[in-house]
Scaffold this active site. Sequence first.
Site, PDB file in Angstrom:
ATOM      1  N   ARG A 158     -12.517  -4.753  -6.592  1.00 37.55           N
ATOM      2  CA  ARG A 158     -12.809  -5.731  -5.564  1.00 37.55           C
ATOM      3  C   ARG A 158     -13.331  -5.927  -4.739  1.00 37.55           C
ATOM      4  O   ARG A 158     -14.501  -5.318  -4.332  1.00 37.55           O
ATOM      5  CB  ARG A 158     -11.653  -4.995  -4.634  1.00 37.55           C
ATOM      6  CG  ARG A 158     -10.179  -4.425  -4.717  1.00 37.55           C
ATOM      7  CD  ARG A 158      -8.891  -3.984  -3.336  1.00 37.55           C
ATOM      8  NE  ARG A 158      -9.947  -3.048  -3.258  1.00 37.55           N
ATOM      9  CZ  ARG A 158      -9.392  -2.634  -1.752  1.00 37.55           C
ATOM     10  NH1 ARG A 158      -8.649  -3.414  -1.472  1.00 37.55           N
ATOM     11  NH2 ARG A 158      -9.885  -2.062  -0.898  1.00 37.55           N
ATOM     12  N   ASP A 205       2.364  -6.208   8.677  1.00 39.97           N
ATOM     13  CA  ASP A 205       1.419  -5.249   8.495  1.00 39.97           C
ATOM     14  C   ASP A 205      -0.198  -6.014   7.635  1.00 39.97           C
ATOM     15  O   ASP A 205      -0.150  -6.618   7.313  1.00 39.97           O
ATOM     16  CB  ASP A 205       1.219  -3.935   6.925  1.00 39.97           C
ATOM     17  CG  ASP A 205       0.027  -3.013   6.231  1.00 39.97           C
ATOM     18  OD1 ASP A 205      -1.712  -3.554   7.047  1.00 39.97           O
ATOM     19  OD2 ASP A 205       0.040  -2.212   5.952  1.00 39.97           O
ATOM     20  N   PHE A 259       1.023  -1.150   0.126  1.00 36.75           N
ATOM     21  CA  PHE A 259       0.044  -0.085  -0.201  1.00 36.75           C
ATOM     22  C   PHE A 259       1.045   1.430  -0.337  1.00 36.75           C
ATOM     23  O   PHE A 259       2.097   1.191   1.004  1.00 36.75           O
ATOM     24  CB  PHE A 259      -1.099  -0.054   1.772  1.00 36.75           C
ATOM     25  CG  PHE A 259      -1.798   1.021   1.514  1.00 36.75           C
ATOM     26  CD1 PHE A 259      -3.117   0.333   0.869  1.00 36.75           C
ATOM     27  CD2 PHE A 259      -1.906   2.174   2.274  1.00 36.75           C
ATOM     28  CE1 PHE A 259      -4.233   1.647   0.808  1.00 36.75           C
ATOM     29  CE2 PHE A 259      -2.561   3.223   1.942  1.00 36.75           C
ATOM     30  CZ  PHE A 259      -4.160   2.945   1.380  1.00 36.75           C
ATOM     31  N   TYR A 301     -10.954  -0.705  11.201  1.00 43.41           N
ATOM     32  CA  TYR A 301     -11.907  -0.217  10.583  1.00 43.41           C
ATOM     33  C   TYR A 301     -12.453  -0.902   9.959  1.00 43.41           C
ATOM     34  O   TYR A 301     -13.568  -0.726   8.718  1.00 43.41           O
ATOM     35  CB  TYR A 301     -12.024   1.637  10.122  1.00 43.41           C
ATOM     36  CG  TYR A 301     -10.773   1.875   9.234  1.00 43.41           C
ATOM     37  CD1 TYR A 301     -10.915   1.638   8.010  1.00 43.41           C
ATOM     38  CD2 TYR A 301     -10.327   2.381   9.942  1.00 43.41           C
ATOM     39  CE1 TYR A 301      -8.962   1.408   7.159  1.00 43.41           C
ATOM     40  CE2 TYR A 301      -8.708   2.779   8.942  1.00 43.41           C
ATOM     41  CZ  TYR A 301      -8.489   2.464   7.368  1.00 43.41           C
ATOM     42  OH  TYR A 301      -7.306   2.356   7.002  1.00 43.41           O
ATOM     43  N   LYS A 302     -11.986  -2.312   8.922  1.00 38.32           N
ATOM     44  CA  LYS A 302     -11.564  -3.093   8.100  1.00 38.32           C
ATOM     45  C   LYS A 302     -12.880  -4.489   8.198  1.00 38.32           C
ATOM     46  O   LYS A 302     -13.575  -4.363   8.970  1.00 38.32           O
ATOM     47  CB  LYS A 302     -10.872  -3.809   6.966  1.00 38.32           C
ATOM     48  CG  LYS A 302      -9.826  -2.458   6.825  1.00 38.32           C
ATOM     49  CD  LYS A 302      -8.684  -2.976   5.363  1.00 38.32           C
ATOM     50  CE  LYS A 302      -7.968  -1.363   4.942  1.00 38.32           C
ATOM     51  NZ  LYS A 302      -8.401  -0.784   4.408  1.00 38.32           N
TER      52      LYS A 302
END
Length: 425
Positions: A400, A226, A157, A251-252
Site C-alpha cells: 500500500r 467511516d 476494516f 492520525y491518517k
Amino acid sequence: MSDTFRAALPGALRTHLSEPSSPALPDAPGAADLRARAAELDAADELAAFRERFTLPEGVVYLDGNSLGALSVGVRDRLAHVASHEWGELLIRSWDESGWWTAPERIGDKIAPLIGAAAGQVVVGDSTSVNLFKALVAAARLAAPGRTRLLVDAATFPTDGYIAQSAARMTGLTVTPVDPAQAAQAMDEDTAVVLLNHVDYRTGRLHDLAGLTAAARAAGAITVWDLCHSAGALPVGVDAHAVDFAVGCTYKYLNGGPGSPAYLYIAERHQAGFDSPLPGWTGHADPFGMTPAYEAAPGATRGRVGTPDILSMLALESALDVWDGVSIEAVRDKSLALTDFFLECVAAYVPQGKVESVTPAEHELRGSQITLRTENAREIMRELISRGVIGDFRPPDVLRFGFTPLYVGFADAERAARTLGHIFG
C-alpha cells in the site's frame, strides 16, 4: 538485506539483490524524462509549499500517511506549552482558562469543513471504534420500528465489523454483509442501518457516498459512514449529501499523531434524538451537577463520554493548523495527479507481470492510495523501507502506498516507483 528476504525471492532476483550496488542500477528507458516531468510538476504545484509545514526525515519518501500522518511543525511547541504552562503552572485552572473543556467541540469545528459539515455537528474524542459503536446503536434506535437488518460493507476494516456485530446484538438487528457496489440494490423496507467505508482500506477503492446515501434515504434507512481513509484526502460533503452519521480517525490524512482522538459527526437533524449507548458525564446537560439521572446535552456535545484526552487532543488541534489556506478540492486534484503519475512510473520501471494494481484506474473510483499486489509483498516492502521509501504491507500480498498531497511530491512518486523497479531488477 535479510537472509529471509533473499530466500523468499526467485533465484535471479536473489542474486541481483545480493549486490550492494543494486540501488544504483542503470536507469530504465525513459527514466530521465520521468524525472524531468516530476520536476516540472513539482515546480507548478500550488501545494508544494505546504511541505514546509511538516517535519520529515531527510532523504525519505513517506507514502504511509494513510496509516500515520507526518508531524506538523507546530505540534512540538504546542505540546511543550501545554505541558509546561497549561498543566505545569495553571494546573486544573486550564480546564477553563486554557479552554480544555471546550476542546472537543472547538476542534470538531476545525474538522467540519474538511468533511463538508457546518459547525456544531462534529465532536472530537474517544477512538473511531468507540464512536462507531455510539453511532450504530443511536442509528438503530432512530430507525423505523420493525426493521431488522444492519447492512455492513463486507470488506470493511475488521474492527468495524466487530463493532457492528456487537451493536446488532444490543439492538436486535441482524448483520448482513454486502458488497458496496451492490449495496443500493440490497437496501429495502427491512433495512434499518447501513454502515459503509468511504474508501476501502486495502484497495483504495472510493465508494459512491452520494449515491449510496441517497439510496439508503429512499429506502428509509439510516447511514453511518467511516471516513478514516478519505477525510483530509478528498471532498466528502456529509451535509450536501445528507449523511446521517459519520466517524473517522485523525492520525491518517489529518496528521493528528499516533492514537490521536477520533471524531463523530451527528447531522443536526438527528441531534435531538441521538440516544448514545455510552451516556458519560461530559455528555450530560449539566456535567458538574452530578445528578443520578442522565439528561443529554444539546447538540453534538451529547456524543461525548468521559474526560477528554487533553494532550493528544491539543496536539491534534495544532496539527489541524496546517489546513489554513488549503482547498480540499486542490488536495483532491493533486492526489489524482500523483497517483496517476505513480502508476505511470511503475509501468515504466517495474518489469511487466511483477505487480498488479488493484486500485481502480478511474478517478471517480479511487481514493488517495495505490495498492499493488505482488509475490513476497512483506519482504518487498521491507526492502523498500531499507532504501528510504516507506509504504506498508497488508497480508497476504499487498503493498500500500498512501499519497498525502500536502507533503508528497511528484519526485517522491517517481523515486518510489524507480526504487521498486530496482528491487525487481
